[in-house]
Design an enzyme around this catalytic site. Sequence first.
Site, PDB file in Angstrom:
ATOM      1  N   ASP A  27      66.333 -30.355  24.247  1.00 28.04           N
ATOM      2  CA  ASP A  27      65.987 -30.260  22.924  1.00 28.04           C
ATOM      3  C   ASP A  27      64.738 -29.425  22.556  1.00 28.04           C
ATOM      4  OD1 ASP A  27      66.219 -30.181  20.047  1.00 28.04           O
ATOM      5  OD2 ASP A  27      66.222 -32.281  19.618  1.00 28.04           O
ATOM      6  N   CYS A  65      69.016 -26.638  15.524  1.00 26.65           N
ATOM      7  CA  CYS A  65      69.879 -27.672  16.072  1.00 26.65           C
ATOM      8  C   CYS A  65      71.362 -27.910  15.923  1.00 26.65           C
ATOM      9  CB  CYS A  65      69.025 -29.103  15.921  1.00 26.65           C
ATOM     10  SG  CYS A  65      70.122 -30.459  16.654  1.00 26.65           S
ATOM     11  N   HIS A 121      73.340 -35.565  15.768  1.00 23.55           N
ATOM     12  CA  HIS A 121      72.819 -34.342  14.532  1.00 23.55           C
ATOM     13  C   HIS A 121      74.018 -33.775  14.221  1.00 23.55           C
ATOM     14  CE1 HIS A 121      69.495 -31.673  12.725  1.00 23.55           C
ATOM     15  NE2 HIS A 121      69.835 -32.876  12.082  1.00 23.55           N
ATOM     16  N   HIS A 206      61.541 -31.842  22.025  1.00 26.98           N
ATOM     17  CA  HIS A 206      61.375 -31.790  20.793  1.00 26.98           C
ATOM     18  C   HIS A 206      60.156 -32.651  20.259  1.00 26.98           C
ATOM     19  CE1 HIS A 206      62.477 -31.678  16.389  1.00 26.98           C
ATOM     20  NE2 HIS A 206      63.480 -31.154  16.607  1.00 26.98           N
ATOM     21  N   ASP A 264      69.248 -25.949  23.050  1.00 23.92           N
ATOM     22  CA  ASP A 264      69.874 -25.718  21.835  1.00 23.92           C
ATOM     23  C   ASP A 264      69.353 -24.761  21.036  1.00 23.92           C
ATOM     24  OD1 ASP A 264      67.454 -27.217  20.826  1.00 23.92           O
ATOM     25  OD2 ASP A 264      68.742 -28.422  19.424  1.00 23.92           O
ATOM     26  N   ASN A 265      68.068 -24.323  21.138  1.00 23.92           N
ATOM     27  CA  ASN A 265      67.625 -23.162  20.492  1.00 23.92           C
ATOM     28  C   ASN A 265      66.184 -22.948  21.141  1.00 23.92           C
ATOM     29  OD1 ASN A 265      67.409 -25.804  18.158  1.00 23.92           O
ATOM     30  ND2 ASN A 265      65.708 -25.174  18.893  1.00 23.92           N
ATOM     31  N   LYS A 282      62.225 -20.846  17.524  1.00 30.03           N
ATOM     32  CA  LYS A 282      62.994 -21.737  16.908  1.00 30.03           C
ATOM     33  C   LYS A 282      63.149 -21.281  15.314  1.00 30.03           C
ATOM     34  CE  LYS A 282      64.114 -26.639  15.762  1.00 30.03           C
ATOM     35  NZ  LYS A 282      63.737 -27.903  15.918  1.00 30.03           N
TER      36      LYS A 282
END
Length: 477
Positions: A27, A65, A121, A206, A264-265, A282
């Site tokens: 993440d 995300c 999510h 994250h 994811d980013n 991000k």
Amino acid sequence: MKTVYGLCLLVVCVVARQPNILFIVADDLGWNDIGFRNPDMITPNMDKLANQGVIFESAYVLPVCSPSRAAFMSGIYPFKSGLQHVVIQQRQNVCLPLDIKTLPQHMKQAGYSTHAIGKWHLGFCNLNCTPTYRGFDTFLGYYNAKEDYYTHKAGEFFDLHDDERAAVEYIGQYSAFFFADRAQQIIRKHDQQKPLFMYLAFQNPHGPVEVPKKYSDMYPHVMNQGRKILSGMVSILDEAIGNITQTLIDQGMYNDTLILLTADNGAEPINYGNNYPLRGTKHSLWEGGTRVTSFMAGVGLQQTGIKYTGLIHGVDWVPTLLGAAGVPQVSGIDGINHWDSIRRNLPSERREFIYNLDDFYIPTQGHAAIRVGDWKLILGYPGTFDGWYKPMNETEDTPFYEMTWAPGDKPARLFNIADDPYEYNDVASQNPDIVANLTDRINQYRRSMVPAMYPPDDPQADTIAKQNGNSWTSGWC
Ligand SMILES: *[C@@H]1O[C@H](CO)[C@@H](O)[C@H](O)[C@H]1NC(C)=O
Ligand SMILES: *[C@@H]1O[C@H](CO)[C@@H](O)[C@H](O)[C@H]1NC(C)=O
Ligand SMILES: *[C@@H]1O[C@H](CO)[C@@H](O)[C@H](O)[C@H]1NC(C)=O
Ligand SMILES: *[C@@H]1O[C@H](CO)[C@@H](O)[C@H](O)[C@H]1NC(C)=O
């Protein structure tokens, strides 16, 4: 006769031998937050996998995300599933549309055992939105965007679930430990007559910026306290992956397993992550938000120790993993199966992709961007932040307030990513024909866009959470 039978048996045997697949999502892991790119990072296990496998140099995802995870699970651009705008908020009665068949559903149909660990999510307002109703046999993880690594509180309420049960026994434990532990348990208990599909969506790295001190202490040379912790958060992720890999080896499963890792980013420098030398962060359509750390290792790859430069988009992982699994492809998705290209290091069949297409809140947050060949066109707001940020090392934090956009602007920005991968030179004014052509192409995609699902907060979410021991729970849509 006997020989022919033997051959048939061999063919059947080869066909039946489907690889185990480990799909790891890290993440917010930055482009520059991994040892094989940045020698200041300590990630020996990921480096080893990457260096013995294939490192993706042009693997793209969405800028945040939920849209990326929707792409990973569906193979469909989020502007077609209504998940293109920012992320699913805690009280929004939204989930990945239930008529979309997910990657684990395809895997399950092909005979795989399917397990999800970590961040979901993709909505939880209805039980049918949650992982064990979307193709996973088991789930240990959280529904929302982020939470405390120890208390597992996401905002006001607890958010950690073992299948549907609130997993309060993990309160006080840092998530990387028990996510790794659960993965290892699943591998040890796995019936090797069946192939295994595991989706391991780690919380790390994250925000919130938290890690046991042992891991931040691995970075005495980093002066900035936040960066020191972030670096430790990446190293604990690395240790978790090392432990899981070791368990695969111990169980004799490693040689039958394919591992894919992707962020994811891009990273968020305000949380001390880093995408240098890529531009942006991000939340932005810049390369730093969308071009991510990703690699593959394991069974089936024929050319290893290489960097694969072909274009890959997050929607491609569904068909590519189905390809690796030898499972029939699905129609009606946006993804392309790159399995053969990746394993043999052949050119990518992808010529173009949409970075994102989001008309919500125009003009303040709407944006669109497309890649066609080497060209990238961004229309509207690229998203924060806009600069080129080196890893923080000084004690003081760098402020991040650069914005090239202001309300009312509707600029078009054009870059040649082959010549200018770090997006220093906007060449839109010199190339009006290319801008027009790519704008047309975006408008063609726009015809298949559905409105973003972005409803106001539903107070029922709180009511249900309070009725369930102050734990985020399904049942309010
Ligand atoms: C951080 O700065 C210190 C002091 O200037 C230096 O010794 C160290 O090598 C730097 N570390 C990194 C990771 O750049
Ligand atoms: C990895 O395994 C070692 C040895 O069992 C253990 O001490 C460590 O806590 C594990 N780390 C993680 C992140 O799971
Ligand atoms: C995997 O296969 C290779 C080559 O056949 C072999 O040398 C190695 O020992 C195997 N590794 C494991 C962990 O089984
Ligand atoms: C637009 O791009 C397409 C696809 O590359 C190309 O076939 C077409 O000639 C281009 N048109 C213009 C006006 O550049």
